[in-house]
Design an enzyme around this catalytic site. Sequence first.
Site, short mmCIF file in Angstrom:
data_model
loop_
_atom_site.label_atom_id
_atom_site.label_comp_id
_atom_site.label_asym_id
_atom_site.label_seq_id
_atom_site.Cartn_x
_atom_site.Cartn_y
_atom_site.Cartn_z
N TYR A 141 0.82 -1.21 0.00
CA TYR A 141 0.00 0.00 0.00
C TYR A 141 0.86 1.26 0.00
O TYR A 141 0.38 2.35 -0.32
CB TYR A 141 -0.93 0.04 1.22
CG TYR A 141 -2.06 -0.99 1.18
CD1 TYR A 141 -2.24 -1.84 0.08
CD2 TYR A 141 -2.94 -1.13 2.23
CE1 TYR A 141 -3.25 -2.77 0.06
CE2 TYR A 141 -3.97 -2.06 2.21
CZ TYR A 141 -4.11 -2.89 1.12
OH TYR A 141 -5.12 -3.81 1.10
N LYS A 192 3.09 -15.41 1.68
CA LYS A 192 3.01 -16.10 0.38
C LYS A 192 4.45 -16.34 -0.04
O LYS A 192 4.91 -15.92 -1.11
CB LYS A 192 2.23 -15.20 -0.61
CG LYS A 192 1.83 -15.88 -1.89
CD LYS A 192 0.68 -16.86 -1.75
CE LYS A 192 0.38 -17.49 -3.09
NZ LYS A 192 -0.50 -18.68 -2.99
N ASP A 224 -3.54 -18.07 1.01
CA ASP A 224 -4.71 -18.71 0.40
C ASP A 224 -5.26 -19.79 1.34
O ASP A 224 -6.48 -19.89 1.56
CB ASP A 224 -4.41 -19.25 -1.00
CG ASP A 224 -3.03 -19.91 -1.11
OD1 ASP A 224 -2.24 -19.81 -0.14
OD2 ASP A 224 -2.75 -20.50 -2.16
N ASP A 248 -5.49 -6.72 5.78
CA ASP A 248 -6.68 -5.96 5.41
C ASP A 248 -7.81 -6.92 5.01
O ASP A 248 -8.94 -6.84 5.50
CB ASP A 248 -6.30 -5.05 4.22
CG ASP A 248 -7.37 -4.04 3.88
OD1 ASP A 248 -8.38 -3.97 4.61
OD2 ASP A 248 -7.21 -3.33 2.87
N ASP A 252 -11.13 -8.46 7.65
CA ASP A 252 -12.54 -8.27 7.30
C ASP A 252 -13.25 -9.62 7.26
O ASP A 252 -14.39 -9.75 7.72
CB ASP A 252 -12.68 -7.57 5.95
CG ASP A 252 -12.87 -6.07 6.12
OD1 ASP A 252 -12.39 -5.54 7.14
OD2 ASP A 252 -13.48 -5.44 5.24
#
Length: 356
Positions: A141, A192, A224, A248, A252
Amino acid sequence: MTKTIAILPGDGIGPEIIAEAVKVLETLQHSFGLNVQLEEGFVGGAAIDATGYPLPAETLALVKKADAVLLGAVGGTKWESLEISRRPEKGLLGLRSELELFANLRPAILFSELANASTLKPEVVADLDILIVRELTGGIYFGQPRGIRTLDNGERQGFNTLVYSESEIERIARVAFDSAEKRQKRVCSVDKANVLEATELWREVVTRVSEDYPNVKLSHMYVDNAAMQLVRAPKQFDVIVTTNMFGDILSDLASQLTGSIGMLPSASLDAHNKGMYEPIHGSAPDIAGQNIANPLATILSVAMMLRYSLNETKLADKIEKAVKQVLRDGVRTLDIGKNAVSTSEMGDAVVAALLK
Ligand code: NAD
């Protein structure tokens, strides 16, 4: 020594839910010896209306001198037509960057009394208690270079950079291990590493840091698989530590395991455990001004503040116990049940449970 708490109600339901959190703080002050001073400031749309800026200099000075910040929520349709740099949300981003809040702690807790509020089967989620520790100021980000460029063949190409330095990984890993020591003593680091070098380094550094925490069990999981496991068997997790973007998304997802957005608190911490505490939900303009919003996420944010920034673990436990008691007594706001009480009645019920 008296500690200062900056109180920033913000917009929409912000002032209504913050009023209930303040009731709880004042009860702790008057009846349980909490030595704090509360100082209120403007942020977001309320600050734009008062001063023209979403994060006025006065508010910035207040949060910088404070020991902790309690925020309601910012934003609303009234300010949506403003240019992006002057919108309420800029106030929130400004607070995070000005205070260098690099660690975002988002618990996903499901009180057994609310197990039916989740879309998952009660036996999968009842008593769920996960803490997601998300890196908040680095990663893709913020990485440079970034942008949209035009290639020689005229085609446009968007690009971002995933970058993490060892020190950034180490400090967020320490927050996760320190938190795990106060909980079930398990950390799952999500990356990852099979595809992304930046997270290969992430895995290496987290493993190195874990050597300083022999009582905490470390595991690693690809993102994943973590997404799948969070839905399949979420109770296997204690603390999850991960990068800005993975955090992020996963936080959620985890929040929805619990059914109601009105129940979940959060903390964003700097390197010295100074923090900003807020419910994970927004300003809910659709229900603002009606005295029906659920104040429990904000009240539970106060408990996090007492635990992480003010070193008042017993008082934090007291608030969490009072909330549990209120739920056990069947008190519900509209988002979590029928025969609902108002925002202020829910606050009163928590105060009554504290004083019992
Ligand atoms: P939201 O979280 O405000 O609302 C989503 C839904 O959940 C709405 O139906 C709302 O009524 C309900 N809800 C939220 N909090 C509740 C509570 N405490 N009790 C009962 N119901 C509750 O998200 P949104 O509608 O996408 O955004 C509204 C505004 O909030 C926007 O301006 C957005 O930018 C802002 N926002 C702010 C923050 C923040 O301040 N941290 C976070 C997210 C969104």
